[in-house]
Write an enzyme that holds these catalytic residues in place. Structure first.
Site, mmCIF file in Angstrom:
data_model
loop_
_atom_site.group_PDB
_atom_site.id
_atom_site.type_symbol
_atom_site.label_atom_id
_atom_site.label_comp_id
_atom_site.label_asym_id
_atom_site.label_seq_id
_atom_site.Cartn_x
_atom_site.Cartn_y
_atom_site.Cartn_z
ATOM 1 N N ASP A 1 -4.619 1.720 3.610
ATOM 2 C CA ASP A 1 -5.310 0.668 4.346
ATOM 3 C C ASP A 1 -5.174 0.912 5.845
ATOM 4 O OD1 ASP A 1 -6.017 -0.451 1.977
ATOM 5 O OD2 ASP A 1 -4.981 -2.355 2.275
ATOM 6 N N ASP B 1 0.844 -1.186 0.000
ATOM 7 C CA ASP B 1 0.000 0.000 0.000
ATOM 8 C C ASP B 1 0.883 1.242 0.000
ATOM 9 O OD1 ASP B 1 -2.340 -1.657 0.444
ATOM 10 O OD2 ASP B 1 -1.666 -1.831 2.517
ATOM 11 N N ARG C 1 -13.890 0.344 -3.075
ATOM 12 C CA ARG C 1 -13.289 0.497 -1.746
ATOM 13 C C ARG C 1 -12.968 1.949 -1.416
ATOM 14 N NH1 ARG C 1 -9.082 -4.642 -1.028
ATOM 15 N NH2 ARG C 1 -10.557 -6.264 -1.662
ATOM 16 N N ASP D 1 -1.620 -2.601 -4.809
ATOM 17 C CA ASP D 1 -2.507 -2.973 -3.707
ATOM 18 C C ASP D 1 -3.338 -1.732 -3.357
ATOM 19 O OD1 ASP D 1 -3.728 -4.561 -1.847
ATOM 20 O OD2 ASP D 1 -2.042 -4.693 -0.491
#
Length: 441
Positions: free
Chosen positions: A264, A221, A319, A260
């Site tokens: 996060d 990330d 997301r 990715d």
């Protein structure tokens, strides 16, 4: 003046919020501008009530740093050295220009003997099949050599951020290319005014058991908040930059996914505010809670309290965020859908999402029913949201068009840690002009 509408929700004395200062204190414009000019952005702290990161002790980052722990860096090595210096003593790291964390090319990370063509031949579904993953492959196998290669890249591009740290970009063009910021197991971190171009995973793993067709799974990330508390991410820009998914090849009929997430928030992280950021041109953008498993639930349940406000989510697939377990407050954000739009909010296991006063700009032919995506049974609050300029009941339109995924209304809690709430119809004009790196004022 346009900049008068920018910022001012978290910190009263920014150059771009003169109008708010005048309204509150009656100070003259000249005095307010002078005071703002004297403020060091690097020592600014999160304002009271500005989202979950303001809870309890609040978030001050490295504001209390002494002169010996203030650094200006222009290289990846210097940045990592600054992070490591002084332990958890308050520190301020000022980033000048764009720091390239990609460093050597992918071939330089490859372990001796690793060969991608051999990897493709060995695990071709026509040879290997689709019933067994590669986890048990020995170290001297093509998968084992891939793991070793990935470990080399991992050690290079990840940077561990200590507690009591502020990382801030200088000017309008500061940031990282190919870096992965690890905010892991620490408290009290501020990251502001930086552009992050997503890391490109050189060695994705093939998993033939991930979906009926298999998948390439990547790591890294741009930033991950892992088991950390009191984190403020503000005025940053996250993008895939020169390597969007459209440039990636396909193998075994699946995209060779090398990205990715952009941000996060996982593993029991808590008290996070993400404000005035731009998240652009990406697929899987923000994950809050990374698994439905019992082991993950034991860590995440009761945590993952996150506020998202005044962020621009542009040309994303999904997301924004996907939520498990957490009490997430998302307000005054602008979501701009692209050609590959899938959904914005993912409603996951035991999530308690409140989505209010947001604006959505969707392409022609894309229904407002797609804004919400139900993964697990969990109630959601969604009020005062506008889609293409029209007040829309997101839950009602979702349930009417996708009855197989009926959502329940009412997240079960009411956010109180908010500063100024802008009218939802005004959000696109405000957020689009004020969010992102280079727009602190």
């Amino acid at each position: 003046m346009r900049t008068q509408k920018c910022h001012g929700r978290a910190i009263a004395a920014l150059v771009g919020c003169t109008a708010l200062v005048l309204a509150v204190t009656g100070t003259s414009a000249a005095q307010a501008q002078s005071e703002a000019g004297r403020r060091d952005v690097a020592r600014q702290t999160l304002g009271a009530n500005d989202g979950w990161a303001a809870y309890g002790t609040g978030t001050t980052g490295g504001a209390a740093a002494d002169a010996a722990h203030v650094y200006t860096v222009t290289t990846w090595d210097a940045f990592k050295a600054a992070l490591a210096d002084g332990g958890t003593a308050p520190k301020i790291i000022k980033v000048k220009g764009t720091i390239d964390a990609d460093g050597p090319d992918c071939a330089s990370f490859a372990a001796p003997g690793y060969d991608f063509d051999t990897y493709l031949k060995t695990y071709d579904p026509a040879v290997w099949g689709r019933a067994k993953n590669l986890d048990a492959e020995p170290d001297d196998s093509p998968e084992g050599l891939r793991r070793a290669s990935a470990a080399n890249q991992d050690a290079y591009i990840k940077a561990n951020v200590p507690a009591n740290t502020t990382i801030v970009g200088l000017g309008r063009n500061a940031g990282f290319k190919g870096a992965s910021l690890q905010i892991k197991g620490v408290d009290n971190v501020i990251v502001r005014n930086l552009t992050f171009e997503s890391p490109l995973d050189c060695f994705p793993q093939w998993d033939p058991t991930d979906t009926a067709d298999g998948n390439w799974n990547s790591e890294y990330d741009s930033a991950v908040v892992y088991g950390s508390t009191h984190v403020w991410m503000d005025h940053n820009t996250f993008t895939d930059g020169e390597h969007p998914d459209s440039t990636l090849p396909y193998y075994y009929g699946r995209i060779f996914e090398q990205h990715d997430g952009e941000l996060d928030i996982v593993k029991g992280a808590d008290y996070v505010t993400a404000s005035w950021n731009v998240f652009a041109d990406h697929d899987k953008t923000i994950l809050i809670g990374n698994s439905d498993s019992a082991a993950t639930a034991a860590v995440d349940r009761g945590h993952l309290k996150v506020t998202l406000h005044h962020n621009l989510f542009s040309n994303l697939v999904e997301r924004a965020p996907r939520v498990r377990f957490g009490q997430v407050d998302s307000y005054n954000n602008h979501f701009v859908g692209g050609d590959d739009y899938s959904y914005s909010y993912g409603i996951g296991m035991e999530s308690q999402l409140v989505a209010e006063h947001n604006a959505f700009t969707l392409p022609a032919g894309v229904s407002a029913a797609k804004v919400l995506k139900k993964w697990k049974e969990a109630p959601v609050t969604a009020a005062d949201n506008y889609v293409n300029g029209t007040l829309t009941d997101l839950i009602a339109v979702h349930n009417a068009e996708i009855p197989a995924e009926t959502l329940q209304s009412g997240a079960g809690w009411t956010p109180t840690l908010r500063t100024r709430i802008d009218p939802a119809k005004a959000v696109p004009g405000i957020v689009d002009h004020c969010a992102g790196a280079g727009r602190l004022g």
